[in-house]
Scaffold this motif. Sequence first.
Motif, mmCIF file in Angstrom:
data_model
loop_
_atom_site.group_PDB
_atom_site.id
_atom_site.type_symbol
_atom_site.label_atom_id
_atom_site.label_comp_id
_atom_site.label_asym_id
_atom_site.label_seq_id
_atom_site.Cartn_x
_atom_site.Cartn_y
_atom_site.Cartn_z
ATOM 1 N N ALA A 61 0.827 -1.118 0.008
ATOM 2 C CA ALA A 61 0.017 -0.245 -0.035
ATOM 3 C C ALA A 61 0.781 1.261 -0.052
ATOM 4 C CB ALA A 61 -0.881 -0.015 1.228
ATOM 5 N N GLY A 62 2.136 0.991 0.379
ATOM 6 C CA GLY A 62 3.031 2.340 0.398
ATOM 7 C C GLY A 62 4.029 2.311 -0.735
ATOM 8 N N LEU A 63 3.506 1.654 -1.947
ATOM 9 C CA LEU A 63 4.174 1.685 -3.042
ATOM 10 C C LEU A 63 3.210 2.091 -4.200
ATOM 11 C CD1 LEU A 63 6.553 0.698 -5.018
ATOM 12 C CD2 LEU A 63 5.392 -1.468 -5.051
ATOM 13 N N SER A 64 3.586 3.291 -5.084
ATOM 14 C CA SER A 64 2.892 3.950 -6.140
ATOM 15 C C SER A 64 3.432 3.605 -7.565
ATOM 16 C CB SER A 64 2.825 5.372 -5.811
ATOM 17 O OG SER A 64 4.214 6.045 -5.676
ATOM 18 N N GLN A 65 4.208 2.573 -7.612
ATOM 19 C CA GLN A 65 4.591 2.129 -8.985
ATOM 20 C C GLN A 65 5.051 0.786 -9.069
ATOM 21 O OE1 GLN A 65 8.933 3.349 -9.997
ATOM 22 N NE2 GLN A 65 8.777 4.509 -8.002
ATOM 23 N N PRO A 66 4.778 0.342 -10.208
ATOM 24 C CA PRO A 66 5.130 -1.117 -10.463
ATOM 25 C C PRO A 66 6.595 -1.427 -10.509
ATOM 26 C CG PRO A 66 4.303 -0.065 -12.560
ATOM 27 C CD PRO A 66 4.249 0.780 -11.456
ATOM 28 N N LEU A 67 7.125 -2.421 -9.864
ATOM 29 C CA LEU A 67 8.293 -2.812 -9.858
ATOM 30 C C LEU A 67 8.617 -3.918 -10.864
ATOM 31 C CD1 LEU A 67 9.450 -2.605 -6.036
ATOM 32 C CD2 LEU A 67 9.529 -0.976 -7.942
ATOM 33 N N PRO A 68 9.705 -4.445 -11.484
ATOM 34 C CA PRO A 68 9.901 -5.337 -12.360
ATOM 35 C C PRO A 68 9.444 -6.763 -11.932
ATOM 36 C CG PRO A 68 11.640 -3.986 -12.677
ATOM 37 C CD PRO A 68 10.888 -3.728 -11.327
ATOM 38 N N CYS A 69 9.883 -7.292 -10.507
ATOM 39 C CA CYS A 69 9.698 -8.431 -9.602
ATOM 40 C C CYS A 69 9.433 -8.187 -8.154
ATOM 41 C CB CYS A 69 10.627 -9.252 -10.163
ATOM 42 S SG CYS A 69 10.402 -11.115 -9.647
ATOM 43 N N ILE A 70 8.465 -8.664 -7.851
ATOM 44 C CA ILE A 70 8.120 -8.794 -6.219
ATOM 45 C C ILE A 70 7.920 -10.042 -5.697
ATOM 46 C CG2 ILE A 70 6.600 -7.865 -4.372
ATOM 47 C CD1 ILE A 70 6.318 -5.351 -6.298
ATOM 48 N N ALA A 71 8.608 -10.284 -4.771
ATOM 49 C CA ALA A 71 8.098 -11.532 -3.862
ATOM 50 C C ALA A 71 7.290 -11.248 -2.635
ATOM 51 C CB ALA A 71 9.377 -12.679 -3.789
ATOM 52 N N PHE A 72 6.277 -12.181 -2.354
ATOM 53 C CA PHE A 72 5.628 -11.839 -0.901
ATOM 54 C C PHE A 72 5.204 -13.355 -0.405
ATOM 55 C CE2 PHE A 72 2.756 -10.951 -4.402
ATOM 56 C CZ PHE A 72 1.519 -11.957 -4.155
ATOM 57 N N GLU A 73 5.224 -13.369 0.881
ATOM 58 C CA GLU A 73 4.911 -14.540 1.685
ATOM 59 C C GLU A 73 3.417 -14.888 1.539
ATOM 60 O OE1 GLU A 73 6.209 -16.905 5.924
ATOM 61 O OE2 GLU A 73 5.535 -14.836 5.919
ATOM 62 N N CYS A 74 3.004 -16.078 1.345
ATOM 63 C CA CYS A 74 1.649 -16.476 1.626
ATOM 64 C C CYS A 74 1.484 -17.689 2.792
ATOM 65 C CB CYS A 74 0.960 -16.875 0.301
ATOM 66 S SG CYS A 74 -0.448 -17.616 0.512
ATOM 67 N N LEU A 75 0.828 -17.463 3.930
ATOM 68 C CA LEU A 75 0.510 -18.523 4.579
ATOM 69 C C LEU A 75 -0.783 -19.106 4.364
ATOM 70 C CD1 LEU A 75 2.283 -17.752 8.045
ATOM 71 C CD2 LEU A 75 3.048 -19.333 6.289
ATOM 72 N N PRO A 76 -1.352 -20.228 3.816
ATOM 73 C CA PRO A 76 -2.815 -20.514 3.727
ATOM 74 C C PRO A 76 -3.681 -20.122 4.675
ATOM 75 C CG PRO A 76 -1.121 -22.236 2.714
ATOM 76 C CD PRO A 76 -0.287 -21.278 3.654
ATOM 77 N N ALA A 77 -3.190 -20.408 5.998
ATOM 78 C CA ALA A 77 -3.945 -19.976 7.143
ATOM 79 C C ALA A 77 -4.550 -18.667 7.128
ATOM 80 C CB ALA A 77 -3.475 -20.415 8.472
ATOM 81 N N ALA A 78 -3.712 -17.732 6.510
ATOM 82 C CA ALA A 78 -3.932 -15.982 6.420
ATOM 83 C C ALA A 78 -3.680 -15.684 4.974
ATOM 84 C CB ALA A 78 -2.995 -15.386 7.295
ATOM 85 N N ARG A 79 -4.316 -16.498 4.191
ATOM 86 C CA ARG A 79 -4.289 -16.290 2.585
ATOM 87 C C ARG A 79 -4.836 -14.913 2.191
ATOM 88 N NH1 ARG A 79 -6.562 -21.551 0.490
ATOM 89 N NH2 ARG A 79 -6.479 -22.045 2.797
ATOM 90 N N ASP A 80 -5.772 -14.329 2.860
ATOM 91 C CA ASP A 80 -6.236 -12.901 2.732
ATOM 92 C C ASP A 80 -5.203 -12.053 2.314
ATOM 93 O OD1 ASP A 80 -8.725 -14.088 2.613
ATOM 94 O OD2 ASP A 80 -9.434 -13.120 4.567
ATOM 95 N N THR A 81 -4.179 -11.966 3.144
ATOM 96 C CA THR A 81 -3.136 -11.167 2.967
ATOM 97 C C THR A 81 -2.251 -11.286 1.582
ATOM 98 O OG1 THR A 81 -2.523 -11.028 5.540
ATOM 99 C CG2 THR A 81 -0.747 -10.383 3.831
ATOM 100 N N ALA A 82 -2.318 -12.455 1.346
ATOM 101 C CA ALA A 82 -1.644 -12.586 -0.137
ATOM 102 C C ALA A 82 -2.478 -12.133 -1.191
ATOM 103 C CB ALA A 82 -1.175 -14.278 -0.432
ATOM 104 N N LEU A 83 -4.006 -12.531 -1.069
ATOM 105 C CA LEU A 83 -4.816 -12.151 -2.184
ATOM 106 C C LEU A 83 -4.784 -10.534 -2.240
ATOM 107 C CD1 LEU A 83 -7.573 -14.601 -1.144
ATOM 108 C CD2 LEU A 83 -5.971 -14.662 -3.312
ATOM 109 N N ALA A 84 -4.809 -9.834 -1.383
ATOM 110 C CA ALA A 84 -4.802 -8.253 -1.035
ATOM 111 C C ALA A 84 -3.547 -7.938 -1.649
ATOM 112 C CB ALA A 84 -4.762 -7.836 0.278
ATOM 113 N N CYS A 85 -2.355 -8.570 -1.803
ATOM 114 C CA CYS A 85 -1.036 -8.106 -2.392
ATOM 115 C C CYS A 85 -1.353 -8.107 -3.864
ATOM 116 C CB CYS A 85 0.053 -9.020 -2.043
ATOM 117 S SG CYS A 85 0.519 -8.780 -0.299
#
Length: 250
Positions: A168-192
Amino acid sequence: MSTTAWRGLARSLLIYRAQPWRTLALRRFYRRLIRPGSLAFDIGAHVGNRSQAMARAGATVLAVEPQPLFADWLARRLGGNQRITLVRDAVGAACGHAQLRVSTRHPTVSTLSADWIDRVAPTAGFDGVRWDRAVEVRVTTLDALIARHGRPAFCKIDVEGFEAAILAGLSQPLPCIAFECLPAARDTALACIDRLSELADDYRYNWVVGERHRWANAEWISATACRAALRALPADSRGLDVYACRPAPA
């Protein structure tokens, strides 16, 4: 450092730095993803294994770690590495200060997200984890880091449930981004995924299961397909590192 804190650090070092075969696999993996001379951000640098792998791949690395235990260790361990710069801040949606919830015995799961704690605490794998203290930390944003250090070609984010707030604190696309996803809290990854789709409509997705350091899918998939795949994961399945790239790596 208390005995409990020392044991927590030792546990993290054992998991992430005492298995040389995993270190080599991570280095090989990043060499396929990072071009020599590029800039990489390691948000949630922890014990620095990924920062060092990025540097070995030829990147200049910004290692961002707010937890004093790990930041102090990184300062000692990485102080002589000219490719890696340590930033002792958290990252979020806006600059300021926040309370970092710390697990002294399991410091790798310390987090800024109380909601994430509520989601994962009852699940398998978090038995016995207690977030027993809080530390006030400075918070910066990806936009602020980019303004000061430059635009990264690769940005890894692993911050125990605060990934969407960081994007949410990023205003431009970057070439490649990796983020964690825990299935028990997958809403965070879906929001990403939702946030990245707002920034650019051409991201393609793949992921790595646990510490295997190889792609789970033979082909990179769309945001829609990635959302569907993450929703279909059993709640007790292993965590993922989801990669969003534009264009997809060869």
